[in-house]
Design a protein around this motif. Sequence first.
Motif, PDB file in Angstrom:
ATOM      1  N   HIS A  46      84.836 -16.403  36.667  1.00 43.59           N
ATOM      2  CA  HIS A  46      84.311 -15.042  36.678  1.00 43.59           C
ATOM      3  C   HIS A  46      83.516 -14.695  35.424  1.00 43.59           C
ATOM      4  O   HIS A  46      82.554 -13.928  35.491  1.00 43.59           O
ATOM      5  N   GLY A  47      83.921 -15.230  34.286  1.00 40.33           N
ATOM      6  CA  GLY A  47      83.283 -14.848  33.037  1.00 40.33           C
ATOM      7  C   GLY A  47      82.109 -15.724  32.622  1.00 40.33           C
ATOM      8  O   GLY A  47      81.464 -15.449  31.605  1.00 40.33           O
ATOM      9  N   ASP A  48      81.803 -16.738  33.402  1.00 38.75           N
ATOM     10  CA  ASP A  48      80.722 -17.658  33.034  1.00 38.75           C
ATOM     11  C   ASP A  48      79.412 -17.171  33.642  1.00 38.75           C
ATOM     12  O   ASP A  48      78.981 -17.624  34.712  1.00 38.75           O
ATOM     13  N   VAL A  49      78.764 -16.251  32.954  1.00 41.20           N
ATOM     14  CA  VAL A  49      77.548 -15.628  33.470  1.00 41.20           C
ATOM     15  C   VAL A  49      76.448 -16.657  33.701  1.00 41.20           C
ATOM     16  O   VAL A  49      75.746 -16.626  34.720  1.00 41.20           O
TER      17      VAL A  49
ATOM     18  N   LEU B 177      80.471 -13.958  48.313  1.00 43.63           N
ATOM     19  CA  LEU B 177      81.477 -14.048  47.250  1.00 43.63           C
ATOM     20  C   LEU B 177      82.700 -13.244  47.637  1.00 43.63           C
ATOM     21  O   LEU B 177      82.668 -12.430  48.561  1.00 43.63           O
ATOM     22  N   ASN B 178      83.767 -13.502  46.900  1.00 43.77           N
ATOM     23  CA  ASN B 178      84.988 -12.744  47.102  1.00 43.77           C
ATOM     24  C   ASN B 178      85.310 -11.929  45.852  1.00 43.77           C
ATOM     25  O   ASN B 178      85.303 -10.708  45.881  1.00 43.77           O
ATOM     26  N   LYS B 179      85.539 -12.604  44.734  1.00 44.92           N
ATOM     27  CA  LYS B 179      85.940 -11.908  43.513  1.00 44.92           C
ATOM     28  C   LYS B 179      84.999 -12.142  42.338  1.00 44.92           C
ATOM     29  O   LYS B 179      85.200 -11.564  41.271  1.00 44.92           O
ATOM     30  N   VAL B 180      83.983 -12.976  42.506  1.00 41.08           N
ATOM     31  CA  VAL B 180      83.065 -13.240  41.401  1.00 41.08           C
ATOM     32  C   VAL B 180      82.166 -12.019  41.187  1.00 41.08           C
ATOM     33  O   VAL B 180      81.513 -11.557  42.114  1.00 41.08           O
TER      34      VAL B 180
END
Length: 237
Positions: free
Chosen positions: A33-36, A51-54
């Motif tokens: 999630h945090g890897d932009v 997507l689901n949670k990204v």
Amino acid sequence: MALITVLDAGTLAVDWSALESYGDVRLFPNTPHGDVALIKERCAGAQVVLLNKVPLTREILAALPELKCVCVLATGYNVVDTAAARERGIVVCNVPAYSTDSVAQHTLALLMELTNRVCAHNQSVHRGDWVKCDKFWYQLSPISELAGKTAGIVGFGAIGQKVAVVLHALGMKIMAASRSRKNAPDWKDFSWGSVEEIFESADIVSLHLPQTEETKQMVNAALLQKMKPTAFLINTA
């Protein structure tokens, strides 16, 4: 053909091959999630992203000029900056009704655990506590019967309405809070109320709201202090 990227395919047990008739599909079981930078890389060139949670932030959306549609594989779509998507003409879709019955059932399961403490009693009985009891009945704490009590439903969409049906079937009075105040059931023991009124008067408060700027951190110390000391709060939102 369109390029379709699925960022966290591993969160759902589905046959993704059905998408292949719509375009070239890139499947990623999991995307941090945090890897932009990685999110941008995996979405690059895609017309459709599933997507689901990204999270797709304004920064990420700005780096994806070919993106036309984002499909959120869940009910809530707070993971997408919808304002930024609207500005760029990107359609955002979600799945609003897939979990209505399962969430209502889970809400009831949580409530039953609070009122009857089935798990704690099961463990206690297996420890031999009941056979050591000098009374013919045994309980760790009084059972809180629901019939005649008031359930406050905050958010009266499809899930909130289903929860209301289940709790009303158990003999509870229903009070609901909703901006639209639509779909009121034809029950004599149903009423509308504000969020504050529900927290003040309900024996059970069940939250069924999407996360928005308006609802984020809605339940705070001031609101909790309005509740009865014996009331329960359930959050499956």
